[in-house]
Design an enzyme around this catalytic site. Structure first.
Site, PDB file in Angstrom:
ATOM      1  N   TYR A 125     -36.552   0.044 -11.373  1.00  0.00           N
ATOM      2  CA  TYR A 125     -36.085  -0.841 -12.612  1.00  0.00           C
ATOM      3  C   TYR A 125     -36.844  -2.231 -12.574  1.00  0.00           C
ATOM      4  O   TYR A 125     -36.860  -2.754 -13.742  1.00  0.00           O
ATOM      5  CB  TYR A 125     -34.404  -1.005 -12.510  1.00  0.00           C
ATOM      6  CG  TYR A 125     -34.056  -1.671 -11.149  1.00  0.00           C
ATOM      7  CD1 TYR A 125     -33.609  -0.675 -10.181  1.00  0.00           C
ATOM      8  CD2 TYR A 125     -34.207  -2.944 -11.111  1.00  0.00           C
ATOM      9  CE1 TYR A 125     -33.415  -1.376  -8.956  1.00  0.00           C
ATOM     10  CE2 TYR A 125     -33.833  -3.677  -9.880  1.00  0.00           C
ATOM     11  CZ  TYR A 125     -33.249  -2.630  -8.757  1.00  0.00           C
ATOM     12  OH  TYR A 125     -32.801  -3.302  -7.825  1.00  0.00           O
ATOM     13  N   GLY A 126     -37.180  -2.967 -11.536  1.00  0.00           N
ATOM     14  CA  GLY A 126     -37.562  -4.141 -11.714  1.00  0.00           C
ATOM     15  C   GLY A 126     -37.159  -4.886 -10.182  1.00  0.00           C
ATOM     16  O   GLY A 126     -37.207  -4.272  -9.103  1.00  0.00           O
TER      17      GLY A 126
ATOM     18  N   VAL B  87     -34.945  -7.997  -8.078  1.00  0.00           N
ATOM     19  CA  VAL B  87     -33.480  -8.972  -8.194  1.00  0.00           C
ATOM     20  C   VAL B  87     -33.821 -10.008  -7.532  1.00  0.00           C
ATOM     21  O   VAL B  87     -34.388 -10.171  -6.273  1.00  0.00           O
ATOM     22  CB  VAL B  87     -32.598  -7.971  -7.277  1.00  0.00           C
ATOM     23  CG1 VAL B  87     -31.054  -8.646  -7.309  1.00  0.00           C
ATOM     24  CG2 VAL B  87     -32.191  -6.696  -8.019  1.00  0.00           C
TER      25      VAL B  87
ATOM     26  N   LYS C 227     -30.689  -9.381 -11.826  1.00  0.00           N
ATOM     27  CA  LYS C 227     -31.461  -8.057 -12.161  1.00  0.00           C
ATOM     28  C   LYS C 227     -32.412  -8.186 -13.296  1.00  0.00           C
ATOM     29  O   LYS C 227     -31.900  -8.188 -14.184  1.00  0.00           O
ATOM     30  CB  LYS C 227     -30.477  -6.974 -12.078  1.00  0.00           C
ATOM     31  CG  LYS C 227     -31.116  -5.587 -12.053  1.00  0.00           C
ATOM     32  CD  LYS C 227     -30.229  -4.548 -12.359  1.00  0.00           C
ATOM     33  CE  LYS C 227     -30.515  -3.269 -12.592  1.00  0.00           C
ATOM     34  NZ  LYS C 227     -29.422  -2.114 -12.498  1.00  0.00           N
TER      35      LYS C 227
ATOM     36  N   ASP D 131     -24.149   7.570 -10.580  1.00  0.00           N
ATOM     37  CA  ASP D 131     -25.011   7.155  -9.642  1.00  0.00           C
ATOM     38  C   ASP D 131     -24.347   6.626  -8.144  1.00  0.00           C
ATOM     39  O   ASP D 131     -24.978   5.536  -7.689  1.00  0.00           O
ATOM     40  CB  ASP D 131     -25.918   6.162 -10.003  1.00  0.00           C
ATOM     41  CG  ASP D 131     -27.168   6.257  -9.481  1.00  0.00           C
ATOM     42  OD1 ASP D 131     -27.764   7.224  -8.747  1.00  0.00           O
ATOM     43  OD2 ASP D 131     -28.075   5.332  -9.602  1.00  0.00           O
TER      44      ASP D 131
END
Length: 946
Positions: free
Chosen positions: A633-634, A636, A650, A746
């Site tokens: 996702y990227g 943090v 995030k 999840d």
């Protein structure tokens, strides 16, 4: 000229390079300090800006790195964070903060350059972590007057540079650890000069191996414990000793003759034990000032003849030691003798003190003996003689009875009084220099002193002069020190008041000055202290803060300032609201462009909308130093808000940004769920084409990193049970208390975070789905993580809460094995099923259990834990328990594990685990789940689970 310019340019570039290096280190120090601020709920007025080295109160730096934190007596509240990333810290003084609680974190080991650690007079509790032994440079360690419990860590033996060790005034138990060739012990502390272990619950024999001729000990303070057995003769090897306190234990047997080898000992306390044999011979202990061997069961004997060798003795205490016969006249001629207490013996005959008694003689206490007469040379004497309950007092009305057969109280209320000073106004007192002021006040409690005549003001004058010089030499604004109201407590300790007066024009010290004074006083190796006074503790005085009038005036001034501040805050808030409204409008426009109308924008309950610039600033431009994690996702980032709160931000990559509906769902879900086991959403940002979520900062990372060893944290069995229970409670809240129900979708160990107390928090709601009350078994696109995915959900695409239950069951199996769900081509669920054998101990899972799981505790309840985990990963959803039921069963497992545990190093008591297990419990448990094969609890009066 050109060369000069080039030189200047080079110097400028060099300075810039140094500045950038210093800034990088300073950023980390700043983040750590802000974490501590958040934990303690404080912010001194001088703590402004992002540079803690810019004259922040209590902070000392070197080359832009924090090297000392001195915050004594600063009203700190909360706990000591597990995130103390101050790699250059050498001094940590948090003494006299009575609202600092909780455990001393294991991460204390990270302060590898620490030399001085002072936590005296706080309220820390739990065991002293074994990791403290990693502080190899530590020289001074004081944990005095806290609530530490459990064992003394053997690893302390590794602190080879330690010279001062004070763990007195706690609840430490069991024996003193010594090395045995494979494990360390305190006998390895050859450089230690102070063993202060008083007032604990230590037991067993004092190990002979603890002492050797190579040691440097000067103070051995083991009083007020539960030691048994004999006094080890090896104490006589430590010739450097000057003070020995073994009183108020249960020591037995004869006093070893080797004790007489300690020719430097000035204080010897052996009272209130069960010592037997002959009265010890102290002939060679020629430095003795204070001797107390009272209340033991020595052999009946005449008064010992070794007293004549004690030329330095001021105090001789031999109460209840079975002495008999006549008191020798020569005893009273010792030049320095002040006090003789011989109560409750069988001394008899005539008492002859003579005319050549020592000039310092102050008190002779012979109560409860058989003295029948008194020599004629006592008229006009200047000492106090007490003969109460002797035959000489029975029925007599003569002058002897009137003078010596009554007890008169002694008043020592003015040891160093100011003389002929004018009266001061209310709330102020006169200093020894006749200056009216509001002094710093405390009450000192001395563990031992070398004298007993509290009426001799010269002792206190020497101490007050010494303290005044010490403060002035350290550049503290102290004009004078006054000592008064000395008295003895029930443990033969000296108590007295201390008042410290400020120099200059101000009549009182400010908070920073008070803190500095407390820090100096709490240092038990204060340079130059008179030898008459031993170690001491600080107790608050009866009037530590001045008069009520001062408080009223202060409140009035504070109220005026507060009113002014409120006006300014109101103006500022109005400005910020207008700015926020504009930012919100921009964000809504962005949503509209991505398919969400303003009416469908996030419905927030407490979450804040951040600007891009705000988040950029609090992360130092999203610097690499603040990057704490990454994924598909990227990234943090860790950041510090202006309020002092630490956050995790995030930041999605452009190519992996969620669609606006998904982002909206995650923001809305997190903003309306609040549970201690769910990570909290602080806010979000949608500016500049970014998608950023701002969470509370959870310092110990995720469970996967912990189980893999990456984080450096090791969880024992009870900790793992508590992690499972906390995560289960968070999920049960989503399933059974959120309205409408929320399914996480999840659940995995990467999405369970551990806070500073290793309390779990379920995180990452990007795939979560909110279900209407009638929407169970809803069809939906399958989402989740391979290895945790519910097989029935995968096959039918029908999502229920039982899908989260399956994923949680996989996490439970991770907790006991430490393995990833899929490792080396083997699925963890299948591996457990193939290996399990319920006819064998631990179900035959020994070879696949995480080797760290049982380092500290026995694995009681593990089989039931496995049964529960396997019921969670049943292929059919109907056979799985609901999360509420999982919570209930985990609580039962924790109770059983705690009550039946044979702990090697117990983290707590069974009662505390039971209390923990019961907290937050609610009647949310199903009645239709089949528990057979999972548990067969005995019903001991509790209600049935089915």
């Amino acid at each position: 000229m050109g060369q000069t310019r080039a030189t200047h340019v080079f110097m400028l570039l060099t300075l810039i390079g140094f500045f950038l290096i210093a800034t990088e280190g300073n950023d980390q120090d700043y983040i750590t300090i802000r974490t501590l601020m958040d934990d303690w709920g404080i912010k001194p007025q001088s703590w402004v800006g992002s540079d803690p080295c810019a004259n922040w109160e209590g902070i000392i730096c070197n080359n832009s790195r924090i090297t000392a934190i001195s915050l004594a007596d600063m009203s700190l509240k909360g706990q000591l964070s597990t995130v103390i990333d101050l790699s250059e810290l050498q001094i940590l003084d948090l003494s006299s903060n009575k609202d600092l609680t909780g455990p001393l974190p294991a991460s204390i080991e990270n302060l590898t350059k620490l030399v001085y650690l002072n936590l005296v007079d706080c309220r820390f509790s739990g065991p002293i972590p074994a990791t403290i032994g990693s502080l190899k440079k530590l020289s001074y360690l004081s944990l005095k007057n806290n609530r530490f419990s459990g064992l003394i860590p053997p690893s302390m033996g590794y602190m080879s540079n330690l010279t001062f060790l004070d763990i007195s005034g706690n609840k430490l138990t069991d024996s003193i650890p010594v090395s045995n060739g494979t494990t360390p012990g305190l006998d390895m502390l050859q450089n230690a000069k102070h063993f202060h272990f008083s007032n604990n619950q230590l037991s067993g024999s004092i190990p002979p191996q603890l002492f050797s001729s190579n040691m440097s000990l000067i103070h051995l303070l083991f009083d007020r414990n539960n030691f048994t057995g004999s006094i080890p003769s090896t104490i006589g090897l430590v010739k450097t000793l000057t003070a020995v306190r073994l009183d108020r234990n249960s020591l037995s047997g004869p006093v070893p003759s080797s004790l007489s080898n300690l020719s430097n000992v000035a204080e010897l306390h052996l009272s209130n034990n069960r010592l037997t044999g002959p009265v010890p011979n102290l002939t060679d202990m020629t430095s003795l000032n204070y001797v107390d061997i009272s209340n033991n069961t020595f052999d009946a004997s005449d008064f010992p003849n070794w007293f004549s060798a004690l030329i330095s003795v001021t105090t001789l205490m031999m109460e209840n030691t079975r002495l008999q016969g006549q008191v020798p006249r020569a005893l009273f001629s010792l030049e320095n003798l002040e006090t003789v207490r011989l109560r409750n013996n069988n001394l008899s005959g005539s008492l002859d003190i003579g005319t050549t008694y020592g000039r310092r003689l102050h008190l002779i206490d012979l109560q409860k003996n058989n003295i029948t007469s008194l020599g004629q040379n006592n008229e006009g004497s200047n000492y106090n003689l007490t003969l109460v309950e002797n035959p000489i007092c029975a029925g007599s009305q003569n002058n002897i009875a009137k003078k010596y057969c009554n007890i008169s109280p002694t008043d020592y209320s003015n040891s160093t009084p100011p003389s002929n000073c004018p009266a001061c106004s209310s709330g102020q007192v006169a200093s020894p220099n006749c200056i009216c002021a509001k002094p710093y006040k405390q009450r000192l409690v001395f563990t031992f002193v070398s004298f007993s005549n509290l009426g001799n003001s010269s002792y206190f004058k020497a101490l007050s002069d010494n303290l005044t010089s010490s403060f002035q030499n350290k550049s503290h604004p102290v004009a004078s020190v006054s000592l008064s109201h000395p008295s003895w407590d029930s443990f033969s300790q000296l108590e007295l008041n201390i008042e410290i007066f400020r120099s200059g024009n101000r009549v009182s010290f400010n908070r920073a000055e008070n803190s500095a004074i407390t820090s100096v006083l709490s240092n038990q190796i204060l340079e130059g202290r008179p030898i008459n006074f031993g170690p001491y503790s600080l107790l608050p005085s009866a009037d530590p803060g001045g008069s009520n009038k001062a408080l009223i005036i202060g409140a009035a001034i504070g109220g005026s300032v507060l009113l002014s501040l409120l006006v300014l805050v109101g103006v500022y808030a109005l400005h910020q609201k207008k700015r926020a409204d504009k930012t919100l409008s921009d964000s809504i426009l962005l949503m509209q462009r991505t398919g969400i109308s303003s009416a469908d924008g996030p419905q927030l309950k407490g979450a804040r909308l951040f600007s891009f610039e705000e988040l950029k600033k609090c992360t130092n431009g999203f610097s690499e130093a603040n990057n704490i994690g990454s994924g598909g996702y990227g990234q943090v980032y860790r950041g510090g808000l202006p309020t002092g709160q630490m956050v995790a931000i995030k930041r999605a990559k452009r190519e992996s940004m969620q669609g606006a509906p998904e982002f909206k769902i995650e923001v809305e879900l997190l903003s309306r769920v609040h549970h201690k086991n769910l990570v909290s959403l602080v806010g979000f940002c949608l500016e500049h084409g970014e998608q950023m979520l701002v969470y509370e900062f959870v310092p110990n990372g995720d469970l996967r990193d912990t189980l893999s060893g990456k984080s450096g944290i090791r969880l024992d069995w009870m900790r793992r049970l508590n992690v499972a229970l906390g995560a289960a409670r968070g999920l049960a809240y989503l399933h059974e208390y959120a309205n409408p129900t929320i399914i996480h979708r999840d659940i995995k160990s990467n999405n369970i975070l551990l806070d500073k107390d290793l309390e779990p928090k379920v995180a990452d709601f990007g795939l979560s789905k909110s279900m209407a009350a009638s929407g169970m078994n809803s069809e939906t696109t399958v989402k989740g993580t391979l290895g945790y995915l519910d097989p029935e959900y995968y096959m039918t695409q029908k999502l229920t809460e039982k899908s989260d239950v399956y994923s949680f069951g996989v996490v439970m199996l991770e907790l006991i094995t430490g393995r990833s769900p899929i490792e080396k081509g083997m699925y963890i669920v299948r591996l457990i099923r193939m290996t399990m054998d319920k006819t064998k101990d631990l179900y035959n899972l020994d070879d696949i259990l995480d080797p760290f799981i049982g380092l500290q505790t026995e694995l009681n309840g593990l089989e039931k834990f496995v049964d529960l985990a396997m019921s969670c990963v049943e292929e059919l959803q109907d056979k799985r328990p609901r999360m509420g039921e999982v919570v209930k069963l985990l609580e039962k497992i924790i109770q059983i594990a705690a009550l039946n545990a044979t702990t090697k190093n117990p983290p707590s008591t069974a009662a505390s685990y039971e209390e923990y297990a019961s907290q937050d419990s609610k009647d949310i448990y199903s009645r239709d789940f089949d528990y057979s094969g999972v548990f067969a609890f005995e019903d001991r009066g509790s209600s049935s689970m089915t």
